[in-house]
Scaffold this motif. Structure first.
Motif, PDB file in Angstrom:
ATOM      1  N   UNK A 165      -6.235   6.491   2.975  1.00 34.52           N
ATOM      2  CA  UNK A 165      -5.962   5.070   2.794  1.00 34.52           C
ATOM      3  C   UNK A 165      -7.070   4.364   2.029  1.00 34.52           C
ATOM      4  N   UNK A 166      -8.323   4.822   2.184  1.00 37.58           N
ATOM      5  CA  UNK A 166      -9.446   4.193   1.462  1.00 37.58           C
ATOM      6  C   UNK A 166      -9.232   4.308  -0.043  1.00 37.58           C
ATOM      7  N   UNK A 167      -8.892   5.509  -0.491  1.00 40.47           N
ATOM      8  CA  UNK A 167      -8.674   5.713  -1.914  1.00 40.47           C
ATOM      9  C   UNK A 167      -7.435   4.955  -2.397  1.00 40.47           C
ATOM     10  N   UNK A 168      -6.394   4.939  -1.569  1.00 39.00           N
ATOM     11  CA  UNK A 168      -5.183   4.198  -1.925  1.00 39.00           C
ATOM     12  C   UNK A 168      -5.508   2.713  -2.086  1.00 39.00           C
ATOM     13  N   UNK A 169      -6.315   2.200  -1.187  1.00 33.81           N
ATOM     14  CA  UNK A 169      -6.667   0.784  -1.243  1.00 33.81           C
ATOM     15  C   UNK A 169      -7.450   0.472  -2.511  1.00 33.81           C
ATOM     16  N   UNK A 170      -8.372   1.347  -2.865  1.00 38.71           N
ATOM     17  CA  UNK A 170      -9.170   1.104  -4.069  1.00 38.71           C
ATOM     18  C   UNK A 170      -8.300   1.176  -5.316  1.00 38.71           C
ATOM     19  N   UNK A 171      -7.346   2.085  -5.325  1.00 46.87           N
ATOM     20  CA  UNK A 171      -6.435   2.181  -6.462  1.00 46.87           C
ATOM     21  C   UNK A 171      -5.558   0.940  -6.555  1.00 46.87           C
ATOM     22  N   UNK A 172      -5.116   0.439  -5.417  1.00 49.19           N
ATOM     23  CA  UNK A 172      -4.280  -0.749  -5.401  1.00 49.19           C
ATOM     24  C   UNK A 172      -5.060  -1.973  -5.882  1.00 49.19           C
ATOM     25  N   UNK A 202     -11.142   2.406 -17.959  1.00 51.00           N
ATOM     26  CA  UNK A 202     -11.662   3.162 -16.820  1.00 51.00           C
ATOM     27  C   UNK A 202     -10.896   2.873 -15.527  1.00 51.00           C
ATOM     28  N   UNK A 203      -9.877   2.004 -15.609  1.00 48.35           N
ATOM     29  CA  UNK A 203      -9.094   1.692 -14.421  1.00 48.35           C
ATOM     30  C   UNK A 203      -7.858   2.579 -14.369  1.00 48.35           C
ATOM     31  N   UNK A 204      -7.387   2.927 -13.172  1.00 48.97           N
ATOM     32  CA  UNK A 204      -6.198   3.767 -13.062  1.00 48.97           C
ATOM     33  C   UNK A 204      -4.986   3.065 -13.640  1.00 48.97           C
ATOM     34  N   UNK A 231       0.839  -1.201   0.000  1.00 54.28           N
ATOM     35  CA  UNK A 231       0.000   0.000   0.000  1.00 54.28           C
ATOM     36  C   UNK A 231       0.873   1.249   0.000  1.00 54.28           C
ATOM     37  N   UNK A 232       1.907   1.267   0.854  1.00 52.81           N
ATOM     38  CA  UNK A 232       2.779   2.434   0.920  1.00 52.81           C
ATOM     39  C   UNK A 232       3.486   2.667  -0.405  1.00 52.81           C
ATOM     40  N   UNK A 233       3.939   1.591  -1.034  1.00 53.28           N
ATOM     41  CA  UNK A 233       4.658   1.716  -2.293  1.00 53.28           C
ATOM     42  C   UNK A 233       3.774   2.315  -3.372  1.00 53.28           C
ATOM     43  N   UNK A 234       2.556   1.822  -3.492  1.00 52.58           N
ATOM     44  CA  UNK A 234       1.649   2.332  -4.519  1.00 52.58           C
ATOM     45  C   UNK A 234       1.161   3.735  -4.193  1.00 52.58           C
ATOM     46  N   UNK A 235       1.016   4.042  -2.918  1.00 51.72           N
ATOM     47  CA  UNK A 235       0.594   5.384  -2.529  1.00 51.72           C
ATOM     48  C   UNK A 235       1.634   6.412  -2.931  1.00 51.72           C
ATOM     49  N   UNK A 236       2.910   6.038  -2.807  1.00 50.64           N
ATOM     50  CA  UNK A 236       3.975   6.993  -3.085  1.00 50.64           C
ATOM     51  C   UNK A 236       4.278   7.126  -4.566  1.00 50.64           C
ATOM     52  N   UNK A 237       4.126   6.019  -5.344  1.00 55.07           N
ATOM     53  CA  UNK A 237       4.622   6.026  -6.714  1.00 55.07           C
ATOM     54  C   UNK A 237       3.560   6.019  -7.787  1.00 55.07           C
ATOM     55  N   UNK A 238       2.291   5.743  -7.451  1.00 54.64           N
ATOM     56  CA  UNK A 238       1.273   5.577  -8.475  1.00 54.64           C
ATOM     57  C   UNK A 238       0.776   6.916  -8.986  1.00 54.64           C
ATOM     58  N   UNK A 239       0.403   6.986 -10.294  1.00 53.71           N
ATOM     59  CA  UNK A 239      -0.149   8.209 -10.841  1.00 53.71           C
ATOM     60  C   UNK A 239      -1.528   8.488 -10.296  1.00 53.71           C
ATOM     61  N   UNK A 240      -2.037   9.673 -10.600  1.00 55.81           N
ATOM     62  CA  UNK A 240      -3.373  10.014 -10.137  1.00 55.81           C
ATOM     63  C   UNK A 240      -4.400   9.047 -10.715  1.00 55.81           C
ATOM     64  N   UNK A 241      -5.374   8.621  -9.926  1.00 54.97           N
ATOM     65  CA  UNK A 241      -6.365   7.664 -10.416  1.00 54.97           C
ATOM     66  C   UNK A 241      -7.331   8.295 -11.405  1.00 54.97           C
ATOM     67  N   UNK A 242      -7.971   7.433 -12.182  1.00 54.86           N
ATOM     68  CA  UNK A 242      -9.000   7.880 -13.116  1.00 54.86           C
ATOM     69  C   UNK A 242     -10.346   7.775 -12.428  1.00 54.86           C
ATOM     70  N   UNK A 243     -11.133   8.838 -12.479  1.00 54.61           N
ATOM     71  CA  UNK A 243     -12.440   8.827 -11.828  1.00 54.61           C
ATOM     72  C   UNK A 243     -13.438   8.095 -12.712  1.00 54.61           C
ATOM     73  N   UNK A 257     -11.462   3.088 -10.163  1.00 58.09           N
ATOM     74  CA  UNK A 257     -10.686   4.311  -9.988  1.00 58.09           C
ATOM     75  C   UNK A 257     -11.417   5.330  -9.141  1.00 58.09           C
ATOM     76  N   UNK A 258     -10.688   5.967  -8.244  1.00 56.80           N
ATOM     77  CA  UNK A 258     -11.289   6.963  -7.366  1.00 56.80           C
ATOM     78  C   UNK A 258     -10.367   8.149  -7.187  1.00 56.80           C
TER      79      UNK A 258
END
Length: 278
Positions: A30-37, A65-67, A6-18, A24-25
């Motif tokens: 952490x909720x949004x990070x989890x959904x992106x992961x 439609x996925x990040x 979770x920490x790795x993706x939170x720090x390095x992932x691009x902005x999600x697609x709504x 995508x959110x």
């Protein structure tokens, strides 16, 4: 799913697609990070599944439609299977998170993407109730093509767990939907799944008749891999009908087809597939 992931993706992932219907959110926390992961794992698992199990009949993931995040290198089926095994704990966590927090559509799509992995790796008890929910969702949504493919996923899991009545019922329903849709690819794959419980219950003549229909449909499409799969199952059927020469000829045709399609799984499991049940 580990905190490190979770920490790795939170720090390095691009902005999600709504996307209201995807994973995508926007927003933080952490909720949004989890959904992106979870979305990342779904997209990557879909890619791996298509490489590892190219014979499956697919529901469109609508992955645009996925990040978008960085994807691991997967050059062939072996690499894809290796990724699925290595990431199995995270994939199961992503599926469970979707079951608890996602919409029924999200769960139905995730169940389909992971159905091949769950089946082949033996997570049959995990797969069956989720696949039944997926079938119910597609029925309520009025999407017969997606429902048929969810039924095929369910049929495989039922048959491989020894529930041949359940496998037969699901494949038969899928076959009826395929014929009503005039979808020859779906019809041939439904027959392929129906062959499994028929073979396990000793209904070899009916299994042969149906598989000959599947072979005819697949020859119309010219799909080398699918033709080889039908030759293989027909060979197994002929073998159990005591027609050894016919079986050998069909196995040779299947082997040539798997080689032409560069499908090592099919080549190495040509006969084992029948003993496992499809």
């Amino acid at each position: 799913m580990s905190d490190e992931s979770i920490d790795q993706h939170s720090a390095s992932s691009p902005e999600p697609v709504d996307s209201p219907e995807g994973f995508g959110y926007t927003g933080g926390g952490s909720w949004q990070v989890m959904r992106r992961l979870v979305a990342h794992y779904l997209r990557t698992a879909d890619r791996a599944d298509r490489l590892a199990y190219p014979f499956r009949s697919r529901i469109d993931l609508d992955a645009d439609h996925l990040p978008r995040m960085s994807q691991p290198e997967m050059g062939d089926a072996q690499a894809a299977e290796q990724w699925l095994v290595i990431e199995s704990a995270n994939l199961l966590s992503a599926l469970d998170w979707t079951r608890q927090h996602g919409s029924e559509r999200q769960l139905a799509l995730a169940a389909h993407v992971l159905a091949g992995f769950l089946d082949m790796e033996g997570y049959l008890g995990t797969a069956e109730p989720i696949l039944r929910r997926a079938v119910a969702y597609w029925r309520a949504a009025g999407d017969d093509a997606a429902r048929a493919r969810a039924l095929l996923d369910l049929s495989g899991v039922c048959s491989h767990s020894g529930d041949y009545d359940g496998g037969h019922a699901a494949a038969s329903e899928a076959l009826g939907l395929a014929r009503s849709l005039s979808d020859s690819e779906l019809e041939s794959e439904s027959i392929h799944h129906l062959w499994i419980p028929l073979w396990h219950t000793g209904q070899f003549v009916l299994a042969q008749t149906l598989q000959e229909r599947a072979l005819y449909l697949r020859k119309q499409s010219g799909d080398t891999l699918q033709i080889a799969r039908s030759h293989n199952l027909l060979g197994i059927t002929q073998l159990h009908l005591g027609r050894d020469h016919e079986a050998l000829d069909l196995f040779e045709q299947a082997l040539l087809g798997f080689a032409e399609a560069s499908d090592n799984r099919g080549r190495y499991r040509l006969v084992q597939e029948g003993h496992r049940g499809g």
